[in-house]
Structure formats: C-alpha cells, structure tokens
Design an enzyme around this catalytic site. Structure first.
Site, PDB file in Angstrom:
ATOM      1  CB  SER A 331      -0.983  -0.144   1.253  1.00  0.00           C
ATOM      2  OG  SER A 331       0.064   0.088   2.331  1.00  0.00           O
ATOM      3  CE1 TYR A 332       1.594   7.583  -1.927  1.00  0.00           C
ATOM      4  CE2 TYR A 332       1.295   8.277   0.201  1.00  0.00           C
ATOM      5  CZ  TYR A 332       1.878   8.392  -1.101  1.00  0.00           C
ATOM      6  OH  TYR A 332       2.510   9.688  -1.254  1.00  0.00           O
ATOM      7  N   PRO A 333       3.287   3.940   0.881  1.00  0.00           N
ATOM      8  CG  PRO A 333       5.406   4.206  -0.185  1.00  0.00           C
ATOM      9  CD  PRO A 333       3.752   4.226  -0.399  1.00  0.00           C
TER      10      PRO A 333
END
Length: 567
Positions: A331-333
């Site tokens: 997922s978006y880090p």
DNA sequence: GCAAGGTC
C-alpha cells in the site's frame, strides 16, 4: 452533467475509478506516462465522470532573474523580492491534460489527499482548470480512506475547498524559499571567505535542516559534558533449585530503593541488614500478563524499525518501500495513520500471504479463527491507511526482500493476538529493607510466532511460600556508576523529528540525508550500530545561532513546529 | 550552487 475528478496521484485515480464505476470504465493515456484518464457513467448522480490525477504539486516557486543568480543581489533583499509561481517542467503535460479535460466538463471535483498539502494541490488544480474554463463549478470530495462506502459518499456529497488551508501552505512555501535562499547565500559567502575547509561547498540553511542538526549537536554535548557519578546498592540473591528436581538457579532480589548516591547512608543501611540477614518472604503474587502486539505501521515506524532491525538508512527504507508500492506489492508507503478503518477488509489480504513458505502457515491460522482486530493508535492523517502488503511477493532479493518481509510480518502480527504469560513477583524483607524478584512464564506466543523482531523472554522464579525464611547466598553492598547517554542513532533522530514536528513522513529521511551530505553530521559505527555525530562545522553553526540569543533559536524545533501548525 | 513539500 460532466464531472472531472482530479486525484493527487495516479494510484488514487485508479482506485476511485474502480469503486465508482464498479469496474465498468474505459481509459485513455495522456502525455504523462504515469497518468491515465478514466471515463464512466455514474448513475447515482446522473453524471458522466472522467477521473484523472496530477502527480503531487503542479507548480513551483522561485525568484525572477533579477534575484535568482547568487550574485545578483544582497541576500537580505530576497525577503522583499518578488516570488514567481509557475507550472514546473514536468507539470506542463499534466497542465495540458487538465485544461483540455476541464473544457469538456461542467464540474471540477477535487480528490486530492485530505490533508493540508492536498488542499493546496487542489487549489493549484482549481486555478489551472479555471484558466481553461472560467465558469466551471469547483467542488471538493472529502474521504478519509479508499473504501467503497466512503468514496461513494464523497462523490455524492462534495464540499468546498478550504482556501485558508491552501493559503497557509502557500505562505509556508514562500517563507521557506526566502529564508532558505537568503540564509544559505549569506552563510556560504561569509564562511567561504573565512574558512578554507568549506571552500567550494554550499553551507545551506533550512528550517528543517537546522533543528535536525540541532538534535545531533544537543546529544553530542550531553555525551561530552557527562560526568559519571558513583552509587551504591544492596545486592541480595539466593541460589535454590528452580523446581523440585531442577538444578540450582540464582534469583536476584532487587532493592526497592534501587540505589543511593550517598555512600554513608547506604553503608549504614547495609550494616543493619548484614547484622541479621535472615530474609522473610512477605508476598508471592502471580498474575496474568500480556505483551501487546505492535501497532499498525506508519512511515516513521517503518524507518525506525528499518534502521534498528534491518540496518538500513531511513531514506533507503523509504526508497525501497516506494519501489514495492509502484510494483503493486505494498500500500502507499507515506502515511501517518496507525489505525485501520473499521470497514477495512483484512481477510483477502491475509489470504494472499497463505502461500508463503515462511509465514503462510501463520496466515492460514489467522484465516481459521486466530484473527483479532488490530490495535488502534492515536494517529490518522485522513489520507492513507497503515502500510500493509497488497500482494504476495515471492521473488524478491536482498534489501527489498527484507523490507517486504518486515512489513508483511508486521501486518500479520497486527491481525494476530497479544502474547500471553504470567508474571510472578516475590516480595521479601531483610533487615527492615524491602526487595523483590520477578519471573515470567510465556504461555501463548501468538503474534510472536510471526514477528521475530519482538522478544519476550524471562526466567521462571523458583517456588517461594509466603512467610518462609531463608539465608541469602549473597548479601553485599555494591558500587555502580551512572553511565553516559549514547550518541543519537538514525532511529532516535527520526523519533525526535517526528515528535517535534520537523519534516513530514515523506521528508524526514531526506533531511537526515541532507545534513549528512552537507557534512554537518558524520556517521560513526560502533559494534554494528551507526551513530550520528556533529562535525566541527555542524557544532559551530548551531552554537553560533544559539549565541545570537533569539527567543526561539533557529537550531531548536519550536519555530518550525509553529510554522507548520499555525492556522 | 539555495528550502520544503508533494510525487514516479
């Protein structure tokens, strides 16, 4: 009605499209290779939707030619110089796409992240679209997670853009530019003339760089000025079998007074104890205890763990996580959120890990009833969920594998149960002084089985009965010394910056890299751990600004924190 | 040659 939706990044445009369209959409490429335009009907509002995105900020800021060159002006004039706003080189294609899409639309719906920078990016999008179509209606979709119900709700009940937040960001941008450029030029010119060592290098100033350096210098001075002090304590222990058949083990009883810095007082107490060292057990308490599973993973926590456990620099960890995100594994880090949305769907993600040879069996256990809802932390950026794996990645190597494994084990640990055990405390008195011993027995490891980064070990205390008396094996007055604090590690520095509002999840690692590249901070290894020490230049810069006697020194975090949070 | 904040 034609509605143009603009997200902050391509991945969000795609997610919004999949949810709102129910999977029935067409797409077009644009001149930017990462950005696509998605078209579909949205019958819920009887509208035709086009969803596209920008890629972060559209515009950049700089001085005009009269002030951009280093020797074009006195640095102090940069505080009054004009600042130009222009679409950045990479933004030209994106701007062109926005304009042509806006001309065909009746309404612009802004879907940037729901944080302050997102509000500013939204205002940039609005300006560009209005320049192509002056009468376009502008609305803002408000959502705190990419979850179907929230996205539909946001699409059906849009609100207004918060111009005050956008203006606050604009003010910060201009202030950072003026102050950064003016101080950097002033420092560089002054010091290059005075010090041979900095000849040819830039001596930059930045409102995040300096508090970052300040933390390193502060710790360095604490270590340097540390004076060790002696203390005294009574050491009491008993050697006895751990169980009826077991070998002898030594149980140490800790002094309730811990230690005393007054030798004479400690000696008097000790004389009294040793005159009759019969020890009496006053209380034995056994109670259940837990070791809590970790919180959902934020960027800052990922960087701290990466530095401490994986021995990777914070910037390296973030770069790897970004790459894995772009490959669809994570997922978006960049997130500050340490709580999953109540509607978050865990099982499909856990199922994807069931095939893994190392942790697949554990994931299967979670599917078969061992699942427990993750703990909820206190942070929510209202833009991104905690970092988690979105697909199984089998073929990774080296550091990418290490980072992916950590994130995946962390996620599975979050979905597992706390470890359970019992703690025994044995209270004793000897010569009127109180001592105690503790023992730990782990009954159920639970999340620890998938999360080897946490340790929970203890030894069982031998059996003691209330009221029993014994002669201790050792009863001595011992001397110890207070020990110096350690130099900062990268993990410590990330923690300090995060707590003090210096930088963001996306930039903290960059600022650390900058102060190292500028040679304000040096890396030193000791026993496999990397410590950060200031250079002579770094110490000199911080001491110089501190000696100016400003109420809020630019080397301390207060000023930056207030610039960030002012409304 | 300069900042910090987004993002690929």
């Amino acid at each position: 009605m034609r509605v143009l939706c603009v997200a902050e990044k391509p991945s969000i445009a795609k997610s919004i499209t999949q949810i709102l369209s129910g999977g029935q959409f067409t797409s077009r490429t644009t001149a930017n290779k990462y950005i696509r335009n998605y078209d579909f009907d949205y019958p819920q509002t009887r509208a035709q939707f086009t969803v596209t995105s920008v890629s972060g900020h559209l515009t950049a800021h700089d001085f005009p030619d009269t002030h951009r060159k280093w020797h074009s002006c006195d640095p102090i004039s940069l505080f009054d110089a004009p600042v130009e706003t222009f679409v950045s080189k990479d933004g030209k294609d994106i701007e062109k796409n926005l304009k042509s899409e806006a001309r065909r639309a009746d309404m612009l719906m802004i879907w940037t992240d729901c944080d302050r920078e997102g509000e500013h990016i939204g205002s940039e999008v609005k300006r560009v679209c209005r320049s192509a179509k002056a009468n376009i209606i502008v609305k803002r979709a408000r959502f705190s997670a990419i979850i179907a119900q929230q996205i539909h709700n946001a699409a059906q009940h849009p609100v207004e853009l918060d111009q005050a937040q956008a203006d606050a960001v604009e003010a910060r941008i201009v202030l950072d530019l003026r102050i950064g450029a003016a101080f950097t030029r002033m420092q560089t010119k002054t010091l290059q003339d005075a010090i041979a060592q900095v000849e040819g290098s830039v001596v930059s100033y930045g409102p995040c760089q300096f508090p970052t350096l300040g933390f390193v210098v502060q710790r360095y001075l604490q270590v340097k000025n540390f004076v060790s002090e002696p203390f005294w304590y009574i050491f009491l222990s008993l050697s006895r079998p751990s169980s009826s058949q077991g070998d002898n083990v030594e149980t140490e009883f800790k002094w309730r007074r811990v230690h005393l810095f007054d030798h004479d007082a400690a000696a008097v107490i000790y004389e009294h104890v040793i005159s009759n060292p019969i020890t009496r057990v006053t209380k034995v308490v056994e109670k259940d205890t837990k070791k809590w599973k970790p919180l959902p993973l934020t960027t800052v926590e990922l960087q701290k763990a990466g530095s401490r456990l994986l021995k990777l620099a914070p910037k390296a960890v973030l770069d790897i996580a970004e790459k894995l995100y772009n490959q669809g594994f994570l997922s978006y880090p960049r997130t500050e959120t340490d709580q999953f949305d109540p509607q978050f769907d865990f099982m499909p993600l856990i199922e994807k890990q069931a095939v893994d040879p190392a942790w697949g069996a554990f994931a299967q256990g979670l599917q078969q009833g061992e699942f427990s809802s993750p703990r909820r932390g206190k942070n929510n950026d209202k833009a991104h969920p905690p970092i988690h794996p979105t697909a199984h990645a089998g073929g990774l190597q080296g550091n990418e594998k290490k980072v992916y494994e950590f994130i995946t084990r962390r996620f599975l640990a979050c979905c597992s149960k706390d470890a359970e055990g019992s703690m025994t405390t044995v209270d004793v008195t000897c010569g009127g002084e109180a001592f105690y011993a503790t023992g730990l027995v782990v009954h159920r490891r639970n999340y620890l089985d998938v999360y080897p980064y946490d340790k929970w070990t203890g030894s069982r205390v031998p059996d003691f009965a209330e009221g029993e008396e014994f002669q201790p094996s050792v009863c001595e007055l011992r001397e110890g010394h207070t020990s110096s604090p350690k130099y900062l590690t990268e993990a410590d520095l990330v923690t300090l910056m995060d707590k003090n509002g210096i930088g963001t999840d996306a930039t903290i690692a960059q600022h650390i890299e900058t102060v190292i590249n500028r040679e304000y901070v040096l890396e030193e290894y000791e026993g496999g751990t990397k410590y950060l020490l200031p250079s002579t230049l770094g110490i000199g810069l911080i001491e110089g600004y501190n000696e100016m006697g400003l109420e809020k020194s630019v080397s301390k975090p207060q000023l930056r924190r207030e610039v960030r949070y002012v409304r």
